[in-house]
Design an enzyme around this catalytic site. Sequence first.
Site, PDB file in Angstrom:
ATOM      1  N   GLY A   1       0.779  -1.227   0.000  1.00 30.78           N
ATOM      2  CA  GLY A   1       0.000   0.000   0.000  1.00 30.78           C
ATOM      3  C   GLY A   1       0.812   1.278   0.000  1.00 30.78           C
ATOM      4  O   GLY A   1       0.306   2.329   0.417  1.00 30.78           O
ATOM      5  N   SER A   2       2.046   1.235  -0.515  1.00 27.29           N
ATOM      6  CA  SER A   2       2.819   2.488  -0.510  1.00 27.29           C
ATOM      7  C   SER A   2       2.226   3.501  -1.498  1.00 27.29           C
ATOM      8  O   SER A   2       2.221   4.707  -1.234  1.00 27.29           O
ATOM      9  CB  SER A   2       4.299   2.233  -0.803  1.00 27.29           C
ATOM     10  OG  SER A   2       4.499   1.833  -2.133  1.00 27.29           O
ATOM     11  N   ASN A   3       1.702   3.022  -2.612  1.00 24.21           N
ATOM     12  CA  ASN A   3       1.035   3.965  -3.534  1.00 24.21           C
ATOM     13  C   ASN A   3      -0.270   4.474  -2.945  1.00 24.21           C
ATOM     14  O   ASN A   3      -0.617   5.651  -3.112  1.00 24.21           O
ATOM     15  CB  ASN A   3       0.794   3.298  -4.894  1.00 24.21           C
ATOM     16  CG  ASN A   3       2.036   3.289  -5.745  1.00 24.21           C
ATOM     17  OD1 ASN A   3       2.444   4.326  -6.266  1.00 24.21           O
ATOM     18  ND2 ASN A   3       2.671   2.130  -5.862  1.00 24.21           N
TER      19      ASN A   3
ATOM     20  N   LEU B   1      -4.271  -6.996  -7.461  1.00 21.43           N
ATOM     21  CA  LEU B   1      -3.869  -8.169  -8.238  1.00 21.43           C
ATOM     22  C   LEU B   1      -5.030  -8.924  -8.876  1.00 21.43           C
ATOM     23  O   LEU B   1      -4.801  -9.812  -9.693  1.00 21.43           O
ATOM     24  CB  LEU B   1      -3.039  -9.120  -7.372  1.00 21.43           C
ATOM     25  CG  LEU B   1      -1.709  -8.536  -6.890  1.00 21.43           C
ATOM     26  CD1 LEU B   1      -0.909  -9.581  -6.142  1.00 21.43           C
ATOM     27  CD2 LEU B   1      -0.902  -7.982  -8.060  1.00 21.43           C
TER      28      LEU B   1
ATOM     29  N   ASN C   1      -5.319   2.451 -13.470  1.00 20.68           N
ATOM     30  CA  ASN C   1      -4.372   1.479 -12.929  1.00 20.68           C
ATOM     31  C   ASN C   1      -2.956   2.012 -13.109  1.00 20.68           C
ATOM     32  O   ASN C   1      -2.683   2.788 -14.024  1.00 20.68           O
ATOM     33  CB  ASN C   1      -4.510   0.150 -13.682  1.00 20.68           C
ATOM     34  CG  ASN C   1      -3.583  -0.925 -13.134  1.00 20.68           C
ATOM     35  OD1 ASN C   1      -3.425  -1.077 -11.915  1.00 20.68           O
ATOM     36  ND2 ASN C   1      -2.951  -1.687 -14.018  1.00 20.68           N
TER      37      ASN C   1
ATOM     38  N   HIS D   1       0.919   0.486 -13.679  1.00 20.30           N
ATOM     39  CA  HIS D   1       1.659  -0.730 -14.005  1.00 20.30           C
ATOM     40  C   HIS D   1       3.157  -0.402 -13.941  1.00 20.30           C
ATOM     41  O   HIS D   1       3.586   0.619 -14.492  1.00 20.30           O
ATOM     42  CB  HIS D   1       1.270  -1.215 -15.404  1.00 20.30           C
ATOM     43  CG  HIS D   1       1.903  -2.521 -15.756  1.00 20.30           C
ATOM     44  ND1 HIS D   1       1.430  -3.726 -15.270  1.00 20.30           N
ATOM     45  CD2 HIS D   1       2.989  -2.817 -16.508  1.00 20.30           C
ATOM     46  CE1 HIS D   1       2.198  -4.702 -15.714  1.00 20.30           C
ATOM     47  NE2 HIS D   1       3.145  -4.188 -16.470  1.00 20.30           N
TER      48      HIS D   1
ATOM     49  N   ASP E   1      -4.166  -4.822 -18.419  1.00 21.70           N
ATOM     50  CA  ASP E   1      -3.129  -3.843 -18.787  1.00 21.70           C
ATOM     51  C   ASP E   1      -3.300  -3.309 -20.199  1.00 21.70           C
ATOM     52  O   ASP E   1      -2.342  -3.200 -20.966  1.00 21.70           O
ATOM     53  CB  ASP E   1      -1.732  -4.489 -18.657  1.00 21.70           C
ATOM     54  CG  ASP E   1      -1.448  -4.940 -17.232  1.00 21.70           C
ATOM     55  OD1 ASP E   1      -1.918  -4.270 -16.296  1.00 21.70           O
ATOM     56  OD2 ASP E   1      -0.763  -5.959 -17.060  1.00 21.70           O
TER      57      ASP E   1
ATOM     58  N   GLU F   1       6.709   5.970  -9.184  1.00 24.88           N
ATOM     59  CA  GLU F   1       5.265   5.858  -8.957  1.00 24.88           C
ATOM     60  C   GLU F   1       4.797   6.891  -7.937  1.00 24.88           C
ATOM     61  O   GLU F   1       3.808   7.598  -8.164  1.00 24.88           O
ATOM     62  CB  GLU F   1       4.920   4.446  -8.482  1.00 24.88           C
ATOM     63  CG  GLU F   1       5.142   3.394  -9.544  1.00 24.88           C
ATOM     64  CD  GLU F   1       4.731   1.995  -9.114  1.00 24.88           C
ATOM     65  OE1 GLU F   1       4.279   1.239  -9.976  1.00 24.88           O
ATOM     66  OE2 GLU F   1       4.871   1.655  -7.924  1.00 24.88           O
TER      67      GLU F   1
END
Length: 194
Positions: A14-16, A87, A104, A106, A147, A176
């Site tokens: 969960g860093s993003n 995921l 999303n 990637h 994707d 990111e």
Amino acid sequence: MNDHRMAIFASGAGSNARELIRHFHGHPRCRVALVACNRPDAGVIGVAGEAGIPVLQLERDRFFRGDGHLPELMEAGIDLIVLAGFLWKVPSALVKAFPDRILNIHPALLPAHGGKGMYGSHVHEAVIRGGDPHSGITIHLVDEQYDHGRTLFQARLDLLPEETPESLAQRIHVLEHRHFPAVVEAFLENQTSC
Ligand code: GRF
């Protein structure tokens, strides 16, 4: 920009998600209203808890073969879904309910190194194995294929001679965190002006 209520979908550390929550904290027109997670032990649950954001635990059967948890998303007034290390493939019921409203991130330069099974270290291993001179991040809209949806933003980095999947993962995370929240915000701004 109108008032927006964002749900972050995440499966991992969960860093993003943390960066998104930090960026939109106190934002006048967009609030992170929900974090949805498919793993009861994921780090992102603690991230949401620290920020006082409710967590929706996704159940596999409901997500893929039932109502896609749409009632809870509607109940929370969600109008934007941001996948941040999520995921599971988003089922078509949700893609249809949120047309061009699911983003999303990637950890590679799509269309290279995307598709089923290409997540986390698998992506970085493939980039290094393939001898690519660079990698990067792609932020894109989500459609019904992995994707695949329209690219909104890419940033690239050059691979170092001694690059490993671990070092690359770390450097990709920096990219990111630097770009994702701002790209989401710019997307919302452009949406309302067109
Ligand atoms: C990120 O690299 C993202 O691009 C990928 O999964 C990773 C999630 O990391 N889809 P975190 O959970 O946000 O730290």
